[in-house]
Design an enzyme around this catalytic site. Structure first.
Site, PDB file in Angstrom:
ATOM      1  CB  CYS A 161      25.788  18.763   5.291  1.00 47.92           C
ATOM      2  SG  CYS A 161      24.184  18.625   6.110  1.00 47.92           S
ATOM      3  CG  ASN A 170      20.919  14.717   8.115  1.00 45.97           C
ATOM      4  OD1 ASN A 170      20.338  13.779   8.638  1.00 45.97           O
ATOM      5  ND2 ASN A 170      20.834  14.927   6.808  1.00 45.97           N
ATOM      6  CB  CYS A 230      20.885  23.394   5.912  1.00 45.53           C
ATOM      7  SG  CYS A 230      20.329  24.372   7.321  1.00 45.53           S
ATOM      8  NE  ARG A 231      25.909  22.563   4.417  1.00 48.86           N
ATOM      9  CZ  ARG A 231      27.136  22.500   4.885  1.00 48.86           C
ATOM     10  NH1 ARG A 231      28.152  22.804   4.092  1.00 48.86           N
ATOM     11  NH2 ARG A 231      27.366  22.122   6.134  1.00 48.86           N
ATOM     12  CB  SER A 232      23.102  16.203   3.749  1.00 45.60           C
ATOM     13  OG  SER A 232      22.715  16.201   5.098  1.00 45.60           O
ATOM     14  CG  ASP A 282      26.632  25.837   7.442  1.00 46.47           C
ATOM     15  OD1 ASP A 282      25.395  25.928   7.342  1.00 46.47           O
ATOM     16  OD2 ASP A 282      27.232  25.626   8.514  1.00 46.47           O
TER      17      ASP A 282
HETATM   18  P1  4NP Z   1      23.887  21.776   7.440  1.00 46.52           P
HETATM   19  O1  4NP Z   1      23.800  23.196   8.155  1.00 46.52           O
HETATM   20  O2  4NP Z   1      25.238  21.210   7.792  1.00 46.52           O
HETATM   21  O3  4NP Z   1      23.765  22.123   6.007  1.00 46.52           O
HETATM   22  O4  4NP Z   1      22.736  20.955   7.975  1.00 46.52           O
HETATM   23  C1  4NP Z   1      24.033  23.379   9.523  1.00 46.52           C
HETATM   24  C2  4NP Z   1      23.013  23.226  10.406  1.00 46.52           C
HETATM   25  C3  4NP Z   1      23.234  23.460  11.745  1.00 46.52           C
HETATM   26  C4  4NP Z   1      24.480  23.834  12.187  1.00 46.52           C
HETATM   27  C5  4NP Z   1      25.512  23.980  11.297  1.00 46.52           C
HETATM   28  C6  4NP Z   1      25.285  23.744   9.950  1.00 46.52           C
HETATM   29  N1  4NP Z   1      24.687  24.094  13.552  1.00 46.52           N
HETATM   30  O5  4NP Z   1      25.818  24.512  13.906  1.00 46.52           O
HETATM   31  O6  4NP Z   1      23.774  23.934  14.363  1.00 46.52           O
END
Ligand code: 4NP
Length: 156
Positions: free
Chosen positions: A8, A11, A13-15, A125
């Site tokens: 993602c 790294n 939340c989703r992955s 996201d």
């Molecule tokens: P992820 O979510 O891609 O599912 O880990 C996010 C976590 C942090 C951010 C964006 C998406 N960020 O912009 O900090």
């Protein structure tokens, strides 16, 4: 051995949630000696951090412990080490394609392509969302994990 990498943006939340959920499926099906699971992000905002506390909380309620995971960024060698690189959304997929070494494109997939019943292509996201968004994230990941396992079993 089949090596699977969930990818993602951050790294956190989703992955890592997908790594935890799919890892639990692999354990439950007694396939841990055949399938290895990891996750990475395309961005480096959160390197070395554990998963977002909200992601950890929804996973914990479903019996999955994400607390030991730490964020890392995708690196060139991942396109060789992993047989399957699974993008959590279409942007992640495009970002992976942009840095993919020539000839490794067949290793990239959109995670939810394995779960047509999810009727979605992206795991959205949830970072700027609320708890319902984190629940929805895990619902989609559970569908994707089931579909991915069926695909890997079929491909064997
Ligand atoms: P992820 O979510 O891609 O599912 O880990 C996010 C976590 C942090 C951010 C964006 C998406 N960020 O912009 O900090």
């Amino acid at each position: 051995m089949v090596n699977v990498l969930f990818v993602c943006l951050g790294n956190i939340c989703r992955s890592p949630s997908a790594e935890g959920v799919f890892g639990a499926v692999v354990e439950r099906e007694r396939l841990a000696d055949r399938i290895q699971v990891d996750s990475a992000g395309t961005a480096s905002y959160h390197l070395g951090r554990p998963p977002d506390p909200r992601a950890q909380a929804v996973a914990r309620r479903r019996g999955i412990d994400l607390s030991g995971l730490r964020a890392r960024r995708i690196e060139p060698n991942d396109f060789r080490r992993f047989d399957h690189l699974l993008a959590m959304d279409r942007r992640n997929h495009a970002d992976l394609l942009a840095i993919c070494p020539p000839g490794a494109e067949h290793r990239l997939s959109l995670f939810l392509a394995f779960a047509p019943e999810a009727k979605a292509l992206d795991v959205p996201d949830p970072y700027l969302g609320g708890s319902a968004d984190f629940e929805r994230m895990l619902d989609l990941i559970e569908l994707g994990a089931r579909g991915l396992l069926a695909h890997l079993r079929h491909a064997r």
